[in-house]
Each structure stands twice: as structure tokens, then as C-alpha cells.
Design a protein around this motif. Structure first.
Motif, PDB file in Angstrom:
ATOM      1  N   HIS A 277       0.911  -1.066   0.200  1.00  0.00           N
ATOM      2  CA  HIS A 277      -0.124   0.059   0.171  1.00  0.00           C
ATOM      3  C   HIS A 277       0.774   1.191  -0.211  1.00  0.00           C
ATOM      4  CE1 HIS A 277      -3.131   2.897   1.229  1.00  0.00           C
ATOM      5  NE2 HIS A 277      -2.442   3.253   2.208  1.00  0.00           N
ATOM      6  N   GLY A 281       1.181   1.605  -3.826  1.00  0.00           N
ATOM      7  CA  GLY A 281      -0.221   1.503  -3.843  1.00  0.00           C
ATOM      8  C   GLY A 281      -0.517   3.137  -3.634  1.00  0.00           C
ATOM      9  N   TYR A 282      -1.882   3.021  -3.128  1.00  0.00           N
ATOM     10  CA  TYR A 282      -2.503   4.302  -2.623  1.00  0.00           C
ATOM     11  C   TYR A 282      -1.917   5.073  -1.922  1.00  0.00           C
ATOM     12  CZ  TYR A 282      -6.232   2.906  -6.182  1.00  0.00           C
ATOM     13  OH  TYR A 282      -7.075   2.533  -7.106  1.00  0.00           O
ATOM     14  N   ALA A 287       3.062   6.770  -6.995  1.00  0.00           N
ATOM     15  CA  ALA A 287       2.607   5.376  -7.682  1.00  0.00           C
ATOM     16  C   ALA A 287       1.856   5.986  -8.784  1.00  0.00           C
ATOM     17  CB  ALA A 287       1.509   4.591  -6.559  1.00  0.00           C
ATOM     18  N   GLY A 288       0.589   6.545  -8.605  1.00  0.00           N
ATOM     19  CA  GLY A 288      -0.308   6.835 -10.204  1.00  0.00           C
ATOM     20  C   GLY A 288       0.520   7.545 -11.350  1.00  0.00           C
ATOM     21  N   MET A 335       1.242  -0.244  -9.646  1.00  0.00           N
ATOM     22  CA  MET A 335       1.087   1.226  -9.936  1.00  0.00           C
ATOM     23  C   MET A 335       0.099   1.756 -11.011  1.00  0.00           C
ATOM     24  SD  MET A 335       5.217   2.101  -9.802  1.00  0.00           S
ATOM     25  CE  MET A 335       5.824   2.601  -8.165  1.00  0.00           C
ATOM     26  N   VAL A 338      -3.335   1.747  -9.555  1.00  0.00           N
ATOM     27  CA  VAL A 338      -3.627   2.971  -8.928  1.00  0.00           C
ATOM     28  C   VAL A 338      -3.783   4.114  -9.813  1.00  0.00           C
ATOM     29  CG1 VAL A 338      -2.407   4.810  -7.535  1.00  0.00           C
ATOM     30  CG2 VAL A 338      -2.135   2.717  -6.925  1.00  0.00           C
ATOM     31  N   ASN A 344      -9.218   0.196  -4.622  1.00  0.00           N
ATOM     32  CA  ASN A 344      -9.299   1.400  -3.886  1.00  0.00           C
ATOM     33  C   ASN A 344     -10.370   1.216  -2.582  1.00  0.00           C
ATOM     34  OD1 ASN A 344      -9.086   3.892  -2.794  1.00  0.00           O
ATOM     35  ND2 ASN A 344      -9.442   5.063  -4.583  1.00  0.00           N
ATOM     36  N   TRP A 369      -7.829  -3.285  -1.209  1.00  0.00           N
ATOM     37  CA  TRP A 369      -6.567  -3.741  -1.483  1.00  0.00           C
ATOM     38  C   TRP A 369      -5.924  -4.823  -0.905  1.00  0.00           C
ATOM     39  CZ3 TRP A 369      -3.366  -1.467  -4.947  1.00  0.00           C
ATOM     40  CH2 TRP A 369      -1.976  -1.341  -4.741  1.00  0.00           C
TER      41      TRP A 369
END
Length: 467
Positions: A277, A281-282, A287-288, A335, A338, A344, A369
Motif C-alpha cells: 500500500h 499503492g494508494y 504510484a499513479g 502502480m 492506482v 481502492n 487492496w
């Protein structure tokens, strides 16, 4: 003597075991091993992977994590090697410890020289995935080329998958993309070119929960074998061996329910979910931005018209393929997840701060997640372009959908098509929304080197590749 009927006996049976009569409980630890799980299809959600009624896949793009390896270098150095060395120096008579009696004749499945290498199971499963893709898309032309990052485990995974795809040996070329620290977003390992990304992110939070969940296990094992002095790292490494030994030898005694309970495995899984995470992750702010370039490049490519390839040589680009396949490491698929807005925890009115959904003092069993569903060995994300005609209740036309390990995933703000798909117009708007949210790789990664780029263009290039 009065007869005792079956119905009359039910309350007694229920008092003995509340779950015995209709229980179908089953637990497989291999489905809860996150990044070291052998490939499986978690059916999360349990929607059918078949194309919706009236629809046929026209093109598809796959991002695939490499297949099973002997061990990750960090896992081996931090947990497994120490446990193995400690075991070799131990004088404990394991035959007198029931749940660990197998250690009396057990030998390590991996050596230092084999770390990060693909296993035979890994090569076989990658080839099988190639065969599966042929069956899933029988009307597709065999791709002339697939892409991979340059590490040995990704390259060998790509070559193995190519064997399952091709009709004639060496007809599918494998193009290797160098894993550069200054490659910007135009490669299959952008996080390595992102100074703001740290591979150790999430370790502190994960360690906090790890101390909590391993404490009673350590106490139990110390009581069973007081001469070994089990530690938190030993327990974690033993649970890792369940996965690694399975993809090396086909099975592992460390997976036994006599050694670790389902609750032990769910706790191990959660400790890793917390780490992922914050790592990919988020909970990771970049990540995005690392995941968007692949999403945008493949999404736009699938929305465009396939270009004809009139050349008879091996030059090829993604623009003229029915099937686009790329191999990478465990970091990039989550990634991309995300960037897509999938899995999410904050969906549907969740916490304002997504980190609050991954506490470190208890397990959030209701979390979306779950990295076991996202990145087992050979874990994959697919985007499909569907041609739909005669789908009840829907207009004829092009629709798009995403699958993660064969499970169709409903996209946020993009669900106006058959099944979990969305229309061409909605998918175009969805891509723009996600790009507006995560554009700016260079800026957000703090990339100061020359020639950094925010976009992925490698699929539009022509290559003259060799296997």
C-alpha cells in the motif's frame, strides 16, 4: 426404546460443532501469499472472464509481471538465508517436535546463486499463459513481437510466453527495454527512473504490524522447540518459504495447517498488503504517476485503428498488433492499478485519508487492496477492445474493459457497457480523467536528469529484434 430421529439430533450436533453440518470452509495459503504467490486467478470479483453476450475481442494489451523465481534478493538476504543458517547450526532434535518434524530431513530449496532466477515452474507457467492467450483470442493474429524490461527474469519469462504463443519456433521476437535510471516514463520500469520513489517505502508500517502478529506464533514455536530461539524474522521467512519452495519443488511443508493456521496466513498477507500500500499503492504519492504512462499509451493505442504492416521482415510496432504483451517487475502493475483507480479502499464513501484504511494495529478484513489478487507471480493486467453487436440493451459499437488476472474489473466512472465494459466515448473520457489526475511524471518524480519524458512511446517505435 424410543427412536432418535435425525431432526431431533440436529441441536446436539450444532452444540458440538456449529460449522460441521453445512460448512464448506476451505483455506489455501497459496492464495494469500501476495507477491510470492504462485499464479492463480482469484476471481475477484467473480464476474465471468468471457466476453459479454454479443461481444468479441478485437484487440488486447497485457502488462505481465515476470513468472516465479527462486527468491527475491531482499527476501533471501533479510529472512530466508538467516533462518537456513540458524537451522544448520541448530542441535534441536526435530523428530520430537510434531509440527516441525519435517525439518529433520529438510534441505533448503534455494541457494545464493539461484536468487532472482526463473524456476522451471515459472518457465512452464509463462508458456502456459501464452497458450491460454491463444485460446482466449482465437481470432487474433499471433503477435510479431512482445516487449520486456531487460532483467533476466523478465526476459526469460517473455521468451517462455512467446513459445506458447507462436505457431513456428522463434517467430515471435522479444524486444528488451533497458531498465534505465534516467529513462523517464518511456520504459517498463519507470519507478527506477523516479527519484521520489523509494523501494523501502512501507517497511516501517509493515514491520509495526509484523511485530504484533508474529508475537504469539514465536511464543508457540519457542514452547515447541525451546532450543531454537525462534524470532520474528524466522517466522516471516518460514512463511515465505511456503511460496518459494512451492514454485521450486511443487509443494512445501511450510504450507501445512499444522504449522500455521489460516489466521496466521491472513496476518502475513495483511503485513505485506500494508507494505505494498505504501510502496506501490494508494499510500505512495508517486504510484499513479508511474502507472499512468502505460495506461495512457495502451489505452490510446487500442482506441486507434490498427495499422497495416506490409513489411515481410521482423520490424514491428504495437500499432499493428492484435495482441500487445509486455513484461515487467512486481512494482509496475499495482502502480497501474492506482492510475486506473481499481482496488481502492476509499471507493463508495470510504475514509478521506486512504492510509486510515490500512491500520497497523489490526487487520482491515474489508479492504479492497489485496495484493494477492493483484501481483502473484505472472500477475497480469489486460485492457480489451470489444466489438459488440446485438448485446441486449446496448448499442452496437466498440467497448472497452479491464481484467486483472482474468477477473473483469468495473472501472470508476466508466460502466455503461455490457458486463463491466464501457463505451468508446466513456472510455475516452475516463482516460482523460485519469491523465488529468496523474500527468507529470518528471515533475512529481523530481527527475533532474536530461531528456526525461512524461509519456510512453515505445509501442509506436519500429524495432528489428532478435530472441
Amino acid at each position: 426404546m424410543a427412536k432418535t430421529t435425525f431432526l431431533a439430533a440436529l441441536p446436539l450436533a450444532a452444540s458440538v460443532s456449529a460449522s460441521a453440518l453445512y460448512s464448506t470452509y476451505d483455506f489455501n495459503p497459496l492464495h494469500h501469499l501476495t507477491g510470492i504467490a504462485p499464479y492463480f486467478e482469484p476471481q475477484d470479483p467473480p464476474s465471468s472472464p468471457d466476453a459479454p453476450q454479443g461481444c468479441t475481442a478485437e484487440r488486447a494489451a497485457y502488462l505481465v509481471r515476470h513468472a516465479a523465481i527462486y527468491a527475491n534478493d531482499f527476501d533471501y538476504d533479510e529472512y530466508i538465508e538467516g533462518f537456513v543458517e540458524k537451522l544448520g547450526n541448530s542441535s534441536v532434535d526435530w523428530t520430537k517436535v510434531p509440527e516441525l518434524s519435517f525439518l529433520a530431513g529438510w534441505s533448503p530449496p534455494v541457494s545464493d546463486a539461484e536468487v532472482s532466477l526463473l524456476t522451471r515452474v515459472g518457465r512452464l507457467e509463462a508458456t502456459q499463459l501464452g497458450v491460454d492467450l491463444n485460446f482466449r483470442y482465437p481470432n487474433f493474429s499471433v503477435p510479431r513481437q512482445i516487449w520486456t524490461s531487460s532483467a533476466s527474469r523478465t526476459l526469460q519469462s517473455a521468451k517462455s510466453l512467446a513459445r506458447g504463443l507462436e505457431k513456428e519456433e522463434s517467430s515471435v521476437k522479444v524486444h528488451s527495454i533497458y531498465e534505465s535510471k534516467e529513462g523517464g516514463a518511456d520504459n517498463l520500469t519507470p519507478y527506477k527512473a523516479c527519484p521520489a520513489y523509494s523501494s523501502s517505502a512501507g517497511s516501517d508500517q509493515s514491520d509495526e504490524f509484523k511485530k504484533k502478529y508474529t508475537k504469539p506464533i514465536v511464543a508457540r514455536l519457542k514452547k515447541a522447540a525451546s532450543g531454537f530461539n525462534f524470532t520474528e524474522k524466522d517466522v516471516f521467512g518460514m512463511q515465505q518459504l511456503c511460496g518459494y519452495e512451492t514454485v521450486i519443488r511443487g509443494k512445501s511443508p511450510f504450507c501445512s495447517s499444522n504449522l500455521f493456521t489460516p489466521d496466521d496466513w491472513l496476518a502475513w498477507e495483511y503485513s505485506e498488503d500494508v507494505r505494498y500500500h505504501y510502496n506501490v499503492g494508494y499510500g505512495n504519492n508517486v504510484a499513479g504517476y508511474n502507472g499512468l504512462p502505460w495506461l495512457k499509451a495502451t489505452g490510446e493505442l487500442l482506441m486507434g485503428d490498427k495499422k497495416k504492416n506490409n513489411s515481410s521482415n521482423s520490424n514491428s510496432s504495437g500499432e499493428n498488433e492484435d495482441l500487445l504483451v509486455s513484461f515487467t517487475h512486481r512494482e509496475l502493475p499495482p502502480m497501474v492499478i492506482v492510475a486506473m483507480g481499481l482496488f481502492n479502499n476509499s471507493d463508495f464513501g470510504g475514509a478521506a485519508n486512504v492510509n486510515d484504511t490500512m491500520p497497523t494495529d489490526r487487520i482491515n478484513y474489508r479492504r479492497s487492496w489485496k495484493s494477492s489478487s493483484i501481483l502473484p507471480f505472472l500477475g497480469n493486467i489486460a485492457i480489451e477492445r470489444l466489438k459488440c453487436s446485438g448485446s441486449y440493451g446496448y448499442d452496437d459499437g466498440d467497448y472497452y474493459r479491464v481484467l486483472v488476472n482474468s477477473a473483469p474489473q468495473p472501472l470508476p466512472s466508466c460502466a455503461d457497457g455490457p458486463g463491466t465494459s464501457c463505451s468508446r466515448d466513456s472510455f475516452s473520457k475516463y482516460l482523460k480523467e485519469r491523465a488529468d489526475m496523474f500527468n507529470g511524471f518528471t515533475k512529481h518524480c523530481g527527475a533532474k536528469y536530461k531528456n526525461s519524458t512524461d509519456t510512453m512511446s515505445l509501442y509506436g517505435a519500429n524495432y528489428n529484434s532478435t530472441n
